[in-house]
Design an enzyme around this catalytic site. Structure first.
Site, PDB file in Angstrom:
ATOM      1  N   ASP A  28      84.742 102.315 112.052  1.00  0.00           N
ATOM      2  CA  ASP A  28      85.648 101.216 112.393  1.00  0.00           C
ATOM      3  C   ASP A  28      87.025 101.747 112.773  1.00  0.00           C
ATOM      4  OD1 ASP A  28      86.482  98.635 112.759  1.00  0.00           O
ATOM      5  OD2 ASP A  28      86.754  98.200 110.624  1.00  0.00           O
ATOM      6  N   HIS A  45      86.942 103.834 121.894  1.00  0.00           N
ATOM      7  CA  HIS A  45      85.490 104.029 121.737  1.00  0.00           C
ATOM      8  C   HIS A  45      85.067 105.412 122.257  1.00  0.00           C
ATOM      9  CE1 HIS A  45      85.161  99.991 120.365  1.00  0.00           C
ATOM     10  NE2 HIS A  45      85.373  99.425 121.521  1.00  0.00           N
ATOM     11  N   LEU A 139      68.098 117.248 110.439  1.00  0.00           N
ATOM     12  CA  LEU A 139      68.805 115.984 110.199  1.00  0.00           C
ATOM     13  C   LEU A 139      68.122 114.821 110.925  1.00  0.00           C
ATOM     14  CD1 LEU A 139      71.564 114.528 109.269  1.00  0.00           C
ATOM     15  CD2 LEU A 139      72.277 114.919 111.633  1.00  0.00           C
TER      16      LEU A 139
END
Ligand code: FPP
Length: 259
Positions: A28, A45, A139
């Site tokens: 955020d 972004h 991962l």
């Protein structure tokens, strides 16, 4: 950070029972990061993707097994069309540009969220990212895209109701495991640590079921500024928490799921 002593971070410094196996991120603050610099939201972004890229590399090095990132919520469609378009374009570019590095780093990509309403090209892109990394064993990067936890739980409830109606399941068989097995995250351990950046202290429809016993950490930095030191500090904070899963004694790491 890390000039010896107790504050040393990094994979080698993590006690074997103290590192989170699954970290989930609410990235955020991109818009506020941009506004504070007089830049368009898109730039926030774009810088957010760079922070994500670095965080994926850090997660690999720190021995995290699962990293979930909230990249686009079902509610994000209500943003202005040009911002939605820019987020879709960034997702597109991230997968196109980074899939090679992810593949060579043995990263397996999984996508959670509703795909029914997605355009064919986005759906194909997500499918391709999953398929081309499916055999990887390092991962697991879980991209939450067009994701909403309430919608995910409602879909699981619908699936169970259909199985009951078809006579394949008895209502009495529906327990927490039966619901977990019908979520998008089926087979993925619950998050141990959920980090939200930018100082907001809420989950915003993210992994509500899976968060039952997650440790929550709210950090004041905006997502584009989140760096390796912040990630290591978060993991160190987690390492000092006592997790009791409703019991009395602290439970070691890796005992992540609870009922
Ligand atoms: C929240 O910041 C962030 C988002 C809605 C999108 C997060 C997306 C990225 C970091 C990049 C795209 C992801 C991928 C996987 C390519 P905000 O815009 O709500 O910030 P604000 O609260 O300051 O306005």
């Amino acid at each position: 950070m890390g000039d010896g002593g107790v504050l040393e971070f990094g994979a080698a410094a993590l006690a074997p029972r103290s590192a989170p196996r699954h970290v989930a991120l609410i990235m955020d603050g991109n818009g506020r990061w941009a506004a504070a610099r007089g830049l368009p939201r898109f730039e926030g972004h774009r810088r957010g993707v760079e922070a994500l890229r670095k965080t994926v590399r850090a997660a690999i090095e720190l021995g995290v097994d699962y990293l979930t990132v909230y990249s686009f919520s079902v509610e994000n469609w209500s943003r202005p069309p040009e911002e939605v378009q820019s987020l879709l374009a960034l997702l597109h570019r991230f997968i196109r540009n980074d899939i090679g590095e992810l593949r060579s780093n043995n990263v397996r990509v999984r996508v959670i969220g509703d795909r029914i309403d997605l355009s064919d090209d986005i759906a194909a892109l997500l499918r391709e990212a999953e398929e081309t990394t499916a055999a990887n064993t390092g991962l697991t990067l879980i991209v939450a895209f067009n994701y909403g936890a309430r919608q995910e739980i409602a879909a699981a409830a619908r699936a169970l109701a259909e199985e009951v109606a078809a006579g394949r399941l008895r209502p009495g068989d529906i327990d927490a495991d039966a619901i977990s097995a019908r979520l998008d995250t089926a087979g993925i351990p619950d998050p141990d640590l959920i980090i939200r950046t930018s100082g907001e202290q809420r989950l915003s429809n993210f992994m509500l079921w899976q968060a039952a016993y997650a440790e929550l950490l709210f950090v004041p930095v905006h997502w584009p500024d989140f760096d390796r030191a912040d990630f290591e500090a978060a993991i160190d904070d987690y390492a000092h928490r006592d997790r009791r899963f409703g019991g009395l004694a602290p439970v070691g790491r890796r005992a992540k799921t609870a009922s």
